[in-house]
Design a protein around this motif. Sequence first.
Motif, PDB file in Angstrom:
ATOM      1  N   VAL A 166      11.142   9.894   8.943  1.00 54.26           N
ATOM      2  CA  VAL A 166      10.306   9.036   7.893  1.00 54.26           C
ATOM      3  C   VAL A 166       8.929   9.464   7.783  1.00 54.26           C
ATOM      4  CG1 VAL A 166       9.717   6.815   7.114  1.00 54.26           C
ATOM      5  CG2 VAL A 166      11.922   7.138   8.282  1.00 54.26           C
ATOM      6  N   LEU A 167       8.502   9.752   9.021  1.00 52.52           N
ATOM      7  CA  LEU A 167       7.141   9.970   8.889  1.00 52.52           C
ATOM      8  C   LEU A 167       6.842  11.450   8.088  1.00 52.52           C
ATOM      9  CD1 LEU A 167       5.574   8.897  12.439  1.00 52.52           C
ATOM     10  CD2 LEU A 167       5.719   7.546  10.312  1.00 52.52           C
ATOM     11  N   ARG A 168       7.670  12.462   8.624  1.00 53.15           N
ATOM     12  CA  ARG A 168       7.699  13.755   8.023  1.00 53.15           C
ATOM     13  C   ARG A 168       8.081  13.723   6.410  1.00 53.15           C
ATOM     14  NH1 ARG A 168      11.841  16.851  12.122  1.00 53.15           N
ATOM     15  NH2 ARG A 168      10.243  16.980  13.833  1.00 53.15           N
ATOM     16  N   ALA A 169       8.677  12.862   6.126  1.00 51.52           N
ATOM     17  CA  ALA A 169       8.734  12.655   4.346  1.00 51.52           C
ATOM     18  C   ALA A 169       7.591  12.032   3.818  1.00 51.52           C
ATOM     19  CB  ALA A 169      10.051  11.581   4.297  1.00 51.52           C
ATOM     20  N   ILE A 170       6.827  11.123   4.499  1.00 52.55           N
ATOM     21  CA  ILE A 170       5.616  10.545   3.968  1.00 52.55           C
ATOM     22  C   ILE A 170       4.472  11.514   4.110  1.00 52.55           C
ATOM     23  CG2 ILE A 170       3.870   8.860   4.374  1.00 52.55           C
ATOM     24  CD1 ILE A 170       5.912   7.041   5.774  1.00 52.55           C
ATOM     25  N   THR A 171       4.306  12.490   4.854  1.00 49.21           N
ATOM     26  CA  THR A 171       3.527  13.552   4.944  1.00 49.21           C
ATOM     27  C   THR A 171       3.750  14.790   4.609  1.00 49.21           C
ATOM     28  OG1 THR A 171       3.832  13.742   7.291  1.00 49.21           O
ATOM     29  CG2 THR A 171       1.882  12.332   6.915  1.00 49.21           C
ATOM     30  N   GLY A 172       5.016  15.099   3.883  1.00 47.25           N
ATOM     31  CA  GLY A 172       5.248  16.409   3.347  1.00 47.25           C
ATOM     32  C   GLY A 172       5.636  17.539   4.165  1.00 47.25           C
ATOM     33  N   LEU A 173       5.904  17.026   5.581  1.00 45.00           N
ATOM     34  CA  LEU A 173       6.077  17.967   6.709  1.00 45.00           C
ATOM     35  C   LEU A 173       7.843  18.661   6.797  1.00 45.00           C
ATOM     36  CD1 LEU A 173       3.910  16.934   9.668  1.00 45.00           C
ATOM     37  CD2 LEU A 173       3.562  18.660   7.781  1.00 45.00           C
ATOM     38  N   LEU A 174       8.777  18.004   5.882  1.00 45.35           N
ATOM     39  CA  LEU A 174       9.875  18.401   6.019  1.00 45.35           C
ATOM     40  C   LEU A 174      10.391  19.780   5.946  1.00 45.35           C
ATOM     41  CD1 LEU A 174      11.376  15.290   4.041  1.00 45.35           C
ATOM     42  CD2 LEU A 174      11.706  15.665   6.354  1.00 45.35           C
ATOM     43  N   MET A 217       0.725  -1.163   0.094  1.00 45.82           N
ATOM     44  CA  MET A 217       0.151   0.137  -0.118  1.00 45.82           C
ATOM     45  C   MET A 217       0.855   1.192   0.029  1.00 45.82           C
ATOM     46  SD  MET A 217      -2.871   1.089   2.833  1.00 45.82           S
ATOM     47  CE  MET A 217      -3.810   2.612   2.634  1.00 45.82           C
ATOM     48  N   LEU A 218       1.973   1.233   1.094  1.00 44.88           N
ATOM     49  CA  LEU A 218       2.800   2.474   1.066  1.00 44.88           C
ATOM     50  C   LEU A 218       4.106   1.868   0.870  1.00 44.88           C
ATOM     51  CD1 LEU A 218       3.086   5.522   2.002  1.00 44.88           C
ATOM     52  CD2 LEU A 218       3.611   4.492   4.364  1.00 44.88           C
ATOM     53  N   ALA A 219       4.969   2.610   0.048  1.00 44.89           N
ATOM     54  CA  ALA A 219       6.149   2.230   0.022  1.00 44.89           C
ATOM     55  C   ALA A 219       7.275   3.457  -0.049  1.00 44.89           C
ATOM     56  CB  ALA A 219       6.500   1.576  -1.610  1.00 44.89           C
ATOM     57  N   VAL A 220       8.290   3.247   0.913  1.00 49.76           N
ATOM     58  CA  VAL A 220       9.257   4.116   0.904  1.00 49.76           C
ATOM     59  C   VAL A 220      10.455   3.527   0.380  1.00 49.76           C
ATOM     60  CG1 VAL A 220      10.747   5.478   2.459  1.00 49.76           C
ATOM     61  CG2 VAL A 220       8.231   5.331   3.025  1.00 49.76           C
ATOM     62  N   GLU A 221      10.946   4.327  -0.703  1.00 44.80           N
ATOM     63  CA  GLU A 221      12.161   3.398  -1.327  1.00 44.80           C
ATOM     64  C   GLU A 221      13.184   4.220  -1.538  1.00 44.80           C
ATOM     65  OE1 GLU A 221      11.914   0.526  -2.579  1.00 44.80           O
ATOM     66  OE2 GLU A 221       9.814   0.005  -2.760  1.00 44.80           O
ATOM     67  N   ASN A 222      14.363   3.736  -0.674  1.00 39.72           N
ATOM     68  CA  ASN A 222      15.892   4.293  -0.936  1.00 39.72           C
ATOM     69  C   ASN A 222      15.805   5.665  -0.566  1.00 39.72           C
ATOM     70  OD1 ASN A 222      18.515   3.809  -1.498  1.00 39.72           O
ATOM     71  ND2 ASN A 222      18.376   4.661  -3.633  1.00 39.72           N
ATOM     72  N   LEU A 223      15.136   6.008   0.476  1.00 42.14           N
ATOM     73  CA  LEU A 223      14.804   7.430   0.950  1.00 42.14           C
ATOM     74  C   LEU A 223      16.025   8.150   1.527  1.00 42.14           C
ATOM     75  CD1 LEU A 223      12.538   9.446   0.609  1.00 42.14           C
ATOM     76  CD2 LEU A 223      11.935   9.047   2.872  1.00 42.14           C
ATOM     77  N   GLU A 224      16.493   9.281   1.015  1.00 34.54           N
ATOM     78  CA  GLU A 224      17.597  10.025   1.680  1.00 34.54           C
ATOM     79  C   GLU A 224      17.131  11.449   1.929  1.00 34.54           C
ATOM     80  OE1 GLU A 224      21.228  10.453  -0.585  1.00 34.54           O
ATOM     81  OE2 GLU A 224      21.594   8.200  -0.204  1.00 34.54           O
ATOM     82  N   VAL A 225      17.348  12.084   3.081  1.00 38.66           N
ATOM     83  CA  VAL A 225      16.521  13.036   3.738  1.00 38.66           C
ATOM     84  C   VAL A 225      17.888  13.952   4.452  1.00 38.66           C
ATOM     85  CG1 VAL A 225      15.081  14.673   5.353  1.00 38.66           C
ATOM     86  CG2 VAL A 225      14.269  12.408   3.995  1.00 38.66           C
TER      87      VAL A 225
END
Length: 242
Positions: free
Chosen positions: A44-52, A1-9
Motif C-alpha cells: 500500500v505504501l509503495r503504491a502511494i509513493t510510486g515505488l512499485l 487528505m489522502l484517499a486510496v480507492e479500490n486499489l489492486e496491485v
Amino acid sequence: MLAVENLEVVYEDVILVLKGVSIQVPEGSIVALLGANGAGKTTVLRAITGLLDIHRGKITKGTVTLDGRLVSDLDSPGTVAAGIGQVMEGRRVFSEFTVEENLRIGGHTATRAEIADGMTRVLDLFPGLADRRKQVAGYLSGGEQQMLAIGRALMAAPRILLLDEPSLGLAPILVKTIFETIREINRAGVTVVLVEQNARAALKLAHRGYVMEVGRIVLEDTAEALLSNPEVRNAYLGGQAQ
C-alpha cells in the motif's frame, strides 16, 4: 487528505497482492495499518509513493489521490513535491555518509535556506543526532539510525509521512522514544500513515486504524474501538483487554 480507492496491485504480472483496498487518511490524523507479514501493508505504501516499479509491481485498478489530485502516476520528485514522504522498513540510511550528509540528501529538492531550516528542526527534534552530526551513519545504533531515517524524510517538509515498521528491531525503551517522536511530528501538523507490527503501540498512538489480511481490508474503525475489539485483541494483542 489522502484517499486510496479500490486499489489492486499485481507483482510479476501474476501475483495479485492488493485486492480492492480502500483507505481514507484525514488531514492531521495518524492512521495505523495493521496486519501480519505478507498482508500487503508495505505494498500500500509503495503504491502511494510510486515505488512499485522497482519491485516489479503495478497498479491494475483503483486510484491514489492527495487533496483530490491523482498522485499514483507521479514520479519520485513529483511525489516529494506533492508533500509525501516515506521512511522505508529497515531504515536504509546511507551508511558511508555522515549524519549531516544523510539529512542534506533528504532535502535535495529544497533551497539552501529550506535545508538550513530543516536541519535546525530535525536536530531540535533529535538532539542525539545533533551531537553526532559529523559521525558516519553506519556507526550509529539501530535507534539512532531510525531517528536519522525519519529526520531525513522530514527534511523535505512533507505534509504526510508514511512510516513502515519504525519500531522493528529496537529495544523497548527506544520504541517508546520513537513513538513519542511520531506523536510530536503529528502535533506539528504532519499527517502520518503508520505500518506497524506492534499493534498495541500503534493503536494507542493512532486516531484510526485498518486491519489487513491477505491483501484486503477486513476491519476499520477508530483506534480506540479496535483496541477493544475482541477479534483484534485475539489476533494482534495477545488476547489482552486494554
